[in-house]
Design an enzyme around this catalytic site. Structure first.
Site, PDB file in Angstrom:
ATOM      1  N   HIS A 111       0.806  -1.212   0.000  1.00  0.00           N
ATOM      2  CA  HIS A 111       0.000   0.000   0.000  1.00  0.00           C
ATOM      3  C   HIS A 111       0.843   1.268   0.000  1.00  0.00           C
ATOM      4  O   HIS A 111       0.326   2.374   0.045  1.00  0.00           O
ATOM      5  CB  HIS A 111      -0.915  -0.028   1.244  1.00  0.00           C
ATOM      6  CG  HIS A 111      -2.079   0.895   1.176  1.00  0.00           C
ATOM      7  ND1 HIS A 111      -2.262   1.933   2.069  1.00  0.00           N
ATOM      8  CD2 HIS A 111      -3.144   0.938   0.339  1.00  0.00           C
ATOM      9  CE1 HIS A 111      -3.376   2.577   1.778  1.00  0.00           C
ATOM     10  NE2 HIS A 111      -3.933   2.004   0.738  1.00  0.00           N
ATOM     11  N   LYS A 154       3.257   4.437  -1.129  1.00  0.00           N
ATOM     12  CA  LYS A 154       3.382   5.345  -2.261  1.00  0.00           C
ATOM     13  C   LYS A 154       4.680   6.120  -2.093  1.00  0.00           C
ATOM     14  O   LYS A 154       4.739   7.095  -1.346  1.00  0.00           O
ATOM     15  CB  LYS A 154       2.206   6.319  -2.353  1.00  0.00           C
ATOM     16  CG  LYS A 154       0.859   5.672  -2.700  1.00  0.00           C
ATOM     17  CD  LYS A 154       0.099   5.255  -1.492  1.00  0.00           C
ATOM     18  CE  LYS A 154      -1.282   4.735  -1.853  1.00  0.00           C
ATOM     19  NZ  LYS A 154      -2.007   4.205  -0.664  1.00  0.00           N
ATOM     20  N   ASP A 187      17.130   9.909  -8.324  1.00  0.00           N
ATOM     21  CA  ASP A 187      18.573  10.175  -8.265  1.00  0.00           C
ATOM     22  C   ASP A 187      19.118  10.187  -6.847  1.00  0.00           C
ATOM     23  O   ASP A 187      20.206  10.730  -6.597  1.00  0.00           O
ATOM     24  CB  ASP A 187      18.912  11.498  -8.961  1.00  0.00           C
ATOM     25  CG  ASP A 187      18.799  11.408 -10.481  1.00  0.00           C
ATOM     26  OD1 ASP A 187      18.782  10.279 -10.998  1.00  0.00           O
ATOM     27  OD2 ASP A 187      18.723  12.456 -11.142  1.00  0.00           O
ATOM     28  N   HIS A 236      -9.300  10.869   1.424  1.00  0.00           N
ATOM     29  CA  HIS A 236      -8.355   9.770   1.244  1.00  0.00           C
ATOM     30  C   HIS A 236      -7.056  10.024   1.996  1.00  0.00           C
ATOM     31  O   HIS A 236      -6.132   9.223   1.949  1.00  0.00           O
ATOM     32  CB  HIS A 236      -8.065   9.570  -0.253  1.00  0.00           C
ATOM     33  CG  HIS A 236      -7.424   8.276  -0.594  1.00  0.00           C
ATOM     34  ND1 HIS A 236      -6.077   8.157  -0.923  1.00  0.00           N
ATOM     35  CD2 HIS A 236      -7.921   7.021  -0.647  1.00  0.00           C
ATOM     36  CE1 HIS A 236      -5.797   6.900  -1.180  1.00  0.00           C
ATOM     37  NE2 HIS A 236      -6.889   6.182  -1.020  1.00  0.00           N
ATOM     38  N   LYS A 296      -4.076  10.684   4.919  1.00  0.00           N
ATOM     39  CA  LYS A 296      -3.572   9.995   6.102  1.00  0.00           C
ATOM     40  C   LYS A 296      -2.510  10.894   6.731  1.00  0.00           C
ATOM     41  O   LYS A 296      -1.306  10.667   6.599  1.00  0.00           O
ATOM     42  CB  LYS A 296      -2.947   8.648   5.747  1.00  0.00           C
ATOM     43  CG  LYS A 296      -3.859   7.721   4.903  1.00  0.00           C
ATOM     44  CD  LYS A 296      -3.543   7.837   3.451  1.00  0.00           C
ATOM     45  CE  LYS A 296      -4.196   6.764   2.585  1.00  0.00           C
ATOM     46  NZ  LYS A 296      -5.608   6.583   2.678  1.00  0.00           N
ATOM     47  N   ASP A 326       0.534  19.505  18.436  1.00  0.00           N
ATOM     48  CA  ASP A 326       1.177  20.687  19.008  1.00  0.00           C
ATOM     49  C   ASP A 326       1.888  21.490  17.933  1.00  0.00           C
ATOM     50  O   ASP A 326       1.353  21.672  16.842  1.00  0.00           O
ATOM     51  CB  ASP A 326       2.084  20.286  20.160  1.00  0.00           C
ATOM     52  CG  ASP A 326       1.307  19.800  21.382  1.00  0.00           C
ATOM     53  OD1 ASP A 326       0.094  20.091  21.446  1.00  0.00           O
ATOM     54  OD2 ASP A 326       1.889  19.120  22.242  1.00  0.00           O
TER      55      ASP A 326
END
Length: 417
Positions: free
Chosen positions: A118, A120, A125, A300, A302, A307
């Protein structure tokens, strides 16, 4: 902040840029690939043959034709229907295309739906990286319509990129062939990624979840940050159904006077998501946690801020799949400037596009309701673990042809020695 899990370490000297939705994320990634001189490493859960996927396809082909070394890993469940002309052109150009499949298919069907790659990630380089929750599909663009997703990623420069590069390289394992040139080969195959110079003041770490040594690292970082909170916690998470310990930390933080806000899906892409989250509304609301449902389009994201400094952006939801089965990657960031930017974006989301729930919206606390909620909560929490007993937790990378059970053509053998 409390001491983080021992498996993690802070890396200083980094610079982060928040990228919101596909409109900011895709041009930046495609530009980085267009500027690549040596190497591109890319992992994604979803890659579709739509206008976004074809833009990525064109950028990868152009880089491969310049002699750039390219590895692309997709998930077999998340990216199931890429046509042969799409994958074949990449392989023919020299792109090493890997498909995450934890087990072979039975009669053409995937037998383990609940174990997914899952993450991404993009590393270009060894000097620039991207981490977040945005897939390569047109539904991450506003012009997709009411179902367009709201999501976040970060661009990273600085020494942390070497850690991300090393992680992405090691994830390829033996599927990655030796490099053709000394300047590509030097140090990287041994895992000693060259460290980019410091470019900023942010401390950060890459925190991953796997099924071996890092089963709960991401969740532990969340719990440590919430436990240390003194003023504010904002969590925006698409699929929110965490374990008891994280829920306990949220309630305790609210009860000691911390301003705790949850931004959850108000228009979920799957109805079961809203039903599961509603099981938790009553106890959280009664403890003083604020719940805001994002209603403009499917959430979608996350991300979280705590603080004045702590923030996280990544691929991990706070649900049983992400916390118990999936392979995930988040960055945890200590930087007041980045924290302020993400907090402002989340506050704008809350003020303009969210509906706040109150305690009256929670179901009544009848004895039958308490029994039902208890049974439903624990079944839903434990089901992914039961589903993950078999096969073994060892990931498997395959070529597209191996996944489909076909004999691989000669060019594929060259791409996947």
């Amino acid at each position: 902040m409390n001491t983080p899990p021992k498996s993690s370490r802070w890396v200083g000297g980094n610079r982060f840029e928040l990228l919101e939705n596909g409109e900011e994320f895709f041009p930046r990634v495609f530009e980085a690939i267009a500027q690549a001189e040596r190497e591109v490493l890319l992992e994604t859960f979803i890659l579709f043959d739509d206008k976004v996927g074809r833009q990525l396809h064109a950028a990868l082909l152009a880089a491969a034709k310049r002699g750039v070394s390219i590895d692309v890993t997709i998930d077999g469940y998340g990216s199931p229907d890429l046509p042969p002309r799409f994958t074949g052109a990449l392989i023919e150009a020299g792109v090493r295309l890997h498909v995450f499949e934890p087990c072979r298919r039975l009669f053409g069907l995937r037998t383990k739906w609940f174990r997914r790659m899952h993450r991404k990630l993009v590393v270009v380089d060894g000097v620039r990286a991207f981490v977040g929750g945005i897939n390569y599909s047109a539904d991450h663009l506003a012009d997709f319509g009411p179902k367009a997703k709201q999501d976040y990623a970060v661009q990273i420069e600085g020494p942390l990129v070497a850690h991300i590069h090393r992680f992405a390289t090691q994830a390829l394992g033996e599927r990655r062939p030796p490099r053709a040139h000394w300047w590509q080969r030097r140090g990287l195959r041994e895992g000693a990624s060259p460290v980019p110079p410091a470019v900023g003041d942010a401390q950060a770490m890459l925190v991953t979840r796997d099924n071996h040594e890092h089963r709960d690292d991401i969740e532990r970082h969340y719990r440590a940050a919430i436990r240390s909170a003194r003023r504010e916690v904002i969590i925006a998470n698409a699929y929110f159904f965490p374990g008891y310990r994280l829920l306990r930390e949220l309630r305790r933080a609210a009860q000691r006077g911390v301003d705790v806000k949850l931004v959850l899906q108000g228009q979920p892409d799957m109805p079961i998501v809203k039903w599961a989250a509603e099981l938790l509304h009553g106890p959280l609301l009664r403890a003083g946690v604020q719940i805001h449902e994002y209603c403009r389009r499917p959430l979608h994201g996350k991300v979280a801020v705590v603080d004045d400094e702590w923030a996280t952006v990544g691929s991990s939801n706070l649900d049983p799949l992400s916390l118990a089965l999936n392979l995930e990657a988040n960055v945890v960031i200590l930087d007041a400037g980045f924290n302020r930017q993400l907090r402002e974006r989340l506050h704008t989301l809350i003020e303009k596009d969210c509906k706040q729930l109150d305690a009256s919206s929670a179901p009544p606390r009848t004895a039958w309701r308490l029994v039902l909620d208890f049974a439903a909560y624990h079944f839903t929490r434990k089901f992914p673990a039961w589903a993950g007993w078999l096969p073994a937790h060892t990931p498997r990378l395959a070529s597209p042809d191996e996944v489909e059970g076909r004999e691989q053509p000669a060019v594929g053998h060259r791409a996947h020695p």
